[in-house]
Design a protein around this motif. Structure first.
Motif, PDB file in Angstrom:
ATOM      1  N   VAL A  47       0.463   0.975  12.054  1.00  0.00           N
ATOM      2  CA  VAL A  47       1.862   1.392  12.204  1.00  0.00           C
ATOM      3  C   VAL A  47       2.788   0.540  11.334  1.00  0.00           C
ATOM      4  O   VAL A  47       3.587   1.075  10.571  1.00  0.00           O
ATOM      5  CB  VAL A  47       2.284   1.316  13.689  1.00  0.00           C
ATOM      6  N   THR A  48       2.611  -0.792  11.427  1.00  0.00           N
ATOM      7  CA  THR A  48       3.555  -1.668  10.707  1.00  0.00           C
ATOM      8  C   THR A  48       3.385  -1.566   9.193  1.00  0.00           C
ATOM      9  O   THR A  48       4.351  -1.654   8.455  1.00  0.00           O
ATOM     10  CB  THR A  48       3.388  -3.143  11.134  1.00  0.00           C
ATOM     11  N   ARG A  49       2.151  -1.374   8.746  1.00  0.00           N
ATOM     12  CA  ARG A  49       1.941  -1.339   7.291  1.00  0.00           C
ATOM     13  C   ARG A  49       1.761   0.079   6.756  1.00  0.00           C
ATOM     14  O   ARG A  49       1.254   0.281   5.659  1.00  0.00           O
ATOM     15  CB  ARG A  49       0.733  -2.206   6.953  1.00  0.00           C
ATOM     16  N   PHE A  50       2.193   1.036   7.566  1.00  0.00           N
ATOM     17  CA  PHE A  50       2.012   2.431   7.185  1.00  0.00           C
ATOM     18  C   PHE A  50       2.623   2.760   5.817  1.00  0.00           C
ATOM     19  O   PHE A  50       1.984   3.448   5.012  1.00  0.00           O
ATOM     20  CB  PHE A  50       2.575   3.362   8.266  1.00  0.00           C
ATOM     21  N   PRO A  51       3.855   2.229   5.499  1.00  0.00           N
ATOM     22  CA  PRO A  51       4.431   2.542   4.181  1.00  0.00           C
ATOM     23  C   PRO A  51       3.540   2.085   3.030  1.00  0.00           C
ATOM     24  O   PRO A  51       3.510   2.727   1.977  1.00  0.00           O
ATOM     25  CB  PRO A  51       5.760   1.764   4.186  1.00  0.00           C
ATOM     26  N   ALA A  52       2.779   1.004   3.251  1.00  0.00           N
ATOM     27  CA  ALA A  52       1.867   0.543   2.208  1.00  0.00           C
ATOM     28  C   ALA A  52       0.575   1.361   2.169  1.00  0.00           C
ATOM     29  O   ALA A  52      -0.044   1.527   1.116  1.00  0.00           O
ATOM     30  CB  ALA A  52       1.548  -0.935   2.435  1.00  0.00           C
ATOM     31  N   ILE A  53       0.168   1.869   3.346  1.00  0.00           N
ATOM     32  CA  ILE A  53      -1.096   2.617   3.421  1.00  0.00           C
ATOM     33  C   ILE A  53      -0.928   4.044   2.890  1.00  0.00           C
ATOM     34  O   ILE A  53      -1.795   4.578   2.203  1.00  0.00           O
ATOM     35  CB  ILE A  53      -1.618   2.635   4.879  1.00  0.00           C
ATOM     36  N   LEU A  54       0.223   4.628   3.192  1.00  0.00           N
ATOM     37  CA  LEU A  54       0.435   6.044   2.858  1.00  0.00           C
ATOM     38  C   LEU A  54       0.168   6.381   1.384  1.00  0.00           C
ATOM     39  O   LEU A  54      -0.536   7.356   1.102  1.00  0.00           O
ATOM     40  CB  LEU A  54       1.855   6.465   3.263  1.00  0.00           C
ATOM     41  N   ASP A 215      -8.586  -9.456   4.960  1.00  0.00           N
ATOM     42  CA  ASP A 215      -7.585  -8.781   5.801  1.00  0.00           C
ATOM     43  C   ASP A 215      -8.308  -7.707   6.609  1.00  0.00           C
ATOM     44  O   ASP A 215      -8.162  -6.521   6.375  1.00  0.00           O
ATOM     45  CB  ASP A 215      -6.503  -8.177   4.902  1.00  0.00           C
ATOM     46  N   VAL A 216      -9.122  -8.186   7.559  1.00  0.00           N
ATOM     47  CA  VAL A 216     -10.024  -7.270   8.268  1.00  0.00           C
ATOM     48  C   VAL A 216      -9.288  -6.179   9.066  1.00  0.00           C
ATOM     49  O   VAL A 216      -9.709  -5.026   9.058  1.00  0.00           O
ATOM     50  CB  VAL A 216     -11.024  -8.049   9.139  1.00  0.00           C
ATOM     51  N   PRO A 217      -8.179  -6.501   9.766  1.00  0.00           N
ATOM     52  CA  PRO A 217      -7.482  -5.415  10.466  1.00  0.00           C
ATOM     53  C   PRO A 217      -7.086  -4.281   9.533  1.00  0.00           C
ATOM     54  O   PRO A 217      -7.161  -3.104   9.908  1.00  0.00           O
ATOM     55  CB  PRO A 217      -6.245  -6.117  11.040  1.00  0.00           C
ATOM     56  N   LEU A 218      -6.710  -4.595   8.284  1.00  0.00           N
ATOM     57  CA  LEU A 218      -6.339  -3.537   7.335  1.00  0.00           C
ATOM     58  C   LEU A 218      -7.566  -2.701   6.933  1.00  0.00           C
ATOM     59  O   LEU A 218      -7.466  -1.482   6.789  1.00  0.00           O
ATOM     60  CB  LEU A 218      -5.676  -4.156   6.099  1.00  0.00           C
ATOM     61  N   VAL A 219      -8.723  -3.366   6.792  1.00  0.00           N
ATOM     62  CA  VAL A 219      -9.963  -2.624   6.503  1.00  0.00           C
ATOM     63  C   VAL A 219     -10.202  -1.584   7.597  1.00  0.00           C
ATOM     64  O   VAL A 219     -10.467  -0.412   7.336  1.00  0.00           O
ATOM     65  CB  VAL A 219     -11.174  -3.576   6.405  1.00  0.00           C
ATOM     66  N   PHE A 220     -10.073  -2.066   8.837  1.00  0.00           N
ATOM     67  CA  PHE A 220     -10.314  -1.163   9.960  1.00  0.00           C
ATOM     68  C   PHE A 220      -9.232  -0.086  10.068  1.00  0.00           C
ATOM     69  O   PHE A 220      -9.514   1.049  10.449  1.00  0.00           O
ATOM     70  CB  PHE A 220     -10.457  -1.957  11.262  1.00  0.00           C
TER      71      PHE A 220
END
Lengths: 257, 277
Positions: A47-54, A215-220
């Motif tokens: 949720v918090t890094r959604f703008p970067a993931i999108l 950055d394991v949470p981002l991998v998941f």
């Protein structure tokens, strides 16, 4: 309908239960984030890094869908070709099995060599991963048309094309849609493999970089996005399948719709 | 020679001239049909009866052009089979309806494919063709079932629809391969009456393959009895009963003695074969 409802509830409960057990296991056994992040962390990251993931999720989705579309076109064409002739079926099958046995990750470098890194290898890898289930199912559906049905058509002096359009292809639809559900998830695998190896965009690439940075949470979070996209597309094709080939399952609801 | 053939064709619509058919090659060759001559008049109703493997279905497929004779000639409407522009309808023991189409569209299939109907298919499928299908469905007792799908109907109803599909394009030749074989006794008798009525209104030339002697005697004008190994016609008799025939008539002494006679022919043919082997 109560059994249907109960099955749905059980299914939802299982999904929630899975994540709850995961969360609790992480807490109880004191598993570190870097090994296995908790589901709550993953969702927070998402949720918090959604703008970067999108910006990564969109190319993955687009590449997958383009590869999938090409896979459908190629798969139906090849499947129809080898399914409508006994000879072609027998001749082409060994080659087909040979091709489908090649680990697809091994061909990504070849695509990179031919087309450069980025868009093309991702689309092509998605395509070759999803084309085989479609070819095999379409060919099988056509090849197993009842001989009596063919006799009816031949007695009517129907052309090969008439028979294909009126009997062969409609009859093959359940096989075709069954293969689409496999193929769409395979197309995702293909895109992500290619992105991991040779791209600077896409979820595959994002996960590569994130794991390099521990950055394991981002991998998941990337994995979760892939799972969600996969499920969404699977559901979409399951719904279309239900509408188009309900006759093959003889459900009572089909009579109404 | 040609004049002889032409003269014969004036009378017969279907003609088998010294036809044989052999399956397989070399040592595994099986002669399905020994040298056979058969003539069928236009608009006639012929039944082929006999034990399994006597070549009944082979004759049917030869006349339809689904198989080629190994030797001899098959003529339909005065021309060699395959060359003739004859419309053929077929119905099998299995109704073979398309499960993804409702009954109306299933019956519509021949109109979509067979000329001259296919030329008008787009223009007439919602008007004239639809009405014709409705009329035919009504004639077989399926009025109002056009929107149903095959899996919603019983075996007897599917078989009726299958007969409609075989007849909708007004075939000159109707091929029936044990179409009532999988039905219960009462449904079967009901369908005999329907089949008789359909034949009397449309008057196609019918070739019926069946195991059921009562069915043959009820429906046909002529019954050809066949024997197996090799398949051949051993008897060809005319059924004299007036039409429309009824199931009650099948208990008449003449009817019973006809079926008895047919039965004895088949039984004796079978015992001869067994004595030989």
């Amino acid at each position: 309908m109560s059994t249907e409802k109960r099955r749905q509830l059980a299914s939802i409960a299982l999904i929630i239960g899975f994540f709850v057990v995961w969360e609790l296991a992480c807490i109880v056994f004191g598993i570190k984030d870097i090994v296995l992040p908790r589901p709550s962390q993953i969702i927070t990251t998402l949720v918090t890094r959604f703008p970067a993931i999108l910006p990564h999720a969109i190319p993955t989705l687009v590449n997958t869908l383009i590869g999938f579309a090409l896979g459908i076109i190629g798969g139906v064409a090849i499947g129809a070709l080898i399914g409508s002739s006994r000879l072609a079926y027998d001749v082409a099958y060994p080659l087909l099995i040979g091709f489908s046995s090649i680990p697809k990750v091994a061909v990504v470098p070849i695509f990179v060599l031919w087309f450069g890194a980025g868009f093309a290898p991702a689309v092509l890898t998605a395509m070759i991963l999803c084309i085989f289930p479609i070819v095999v199912n379409v060919a099988t559906g056509l090849a197993t048309t009842e001989p009596e049905l063919e006799d009816v058509m031949r007695a009517l002096k129907a052309s090969k094309l008439d028979t294909l359009l009126n009997v062969g292809l409609p009859r093959t639809m359940p096989y075709f849609f069954a293969s689409l559900k496999v193929a769409i998830t395979q197309a995702f695998v293909g895109t992500v493999i290619a992105e991991t190896v040779a791209s600077n965009r896409g979820i595959g690439n994002l996960m590569m970089i994130a794991s390099a940075n521990f950055d394991v949470p981002l991998v998941f979070a990337g994995l979760l996005i892939l799972a969600l996209l996969g499920v969404a597309l699977y559901v979409l094709f399951a719904v279309i399948e239900n509408r188009v080939t309900g006759w093959a399952r003889r459900k009572d609801e089909f009579a109404g719709g | 020679m040609t004049t002889e053939v032409d003269a014969a064709l004036d009378r017969s619509y279907v003609q088998l001239d010294k036809v044989t058919h052999t399956y397989g090659r070399g040592e595994r060759q099986v002669r399905a049909l020994d040298e056979t001559d058969l003539r069928i008049d236009k608009g006639d109703f012929i039944a082929l009866v006999g034990p399994s493997g006597c070549g009944k279905s082979t004759i049917l497929k030869l006349v339809t052009g689904l198989m080629e004779a190994s030797t001899g000639y098959v003529f339909v409407a005065g021309r060699e089979v395959g060359a003739e522009p004859v419309r053929v309808g077929m119905a099998f023991q299995n109704p073979t309806l398309l499960p993804w189409l409702n009954l109306r569209d299933n019956v519509m299939l021949p109109l979509k494919i067979v000329p001259p109907f296919r030329q008008d298919y787009r223009a007439k499928r919602k008007t004239e063709f639809r009405d014709r299908i409705e009329a035919l469905l009504t004639q077989v007792g399926l009025a109002g079932f056009g929107d149903k799908y095959p899996w919603q109907l019983s075996g007897g109803m599917l078989q009726r629809a299958s007969l409609c599909r075989a007849l909708i394009h007004e075939p000159q030749l109707l091929m029936l391969d044990e179409p009532f074989g999988a039905l219960d006794q009462f449904t079967r008798e009901e369908l005999w009456a329907i089949m008789q009525e359909l034949w009397m209104t449309h008057r196609p030339t019918v070739l019926l393959v069946t195991h059921d002697l009562k069915e043959a005697a009820y429906l046909a004008n002529r019954i050809c009895v066949m024997a197996a190994r090799p398949g051949r016609i051993i008897d060809d008799s005319v059924v004299p009963f007036a039409r429309p025939r009824t199931v009650a008539m099948s208990y008449d002494p003449e009817f019973v003695s006809l079926t008895q006679h047919l039965r004895e022919l088949i039984v004796s043919a079978r015992t001869t074969v067994e004595a030989q082997s």
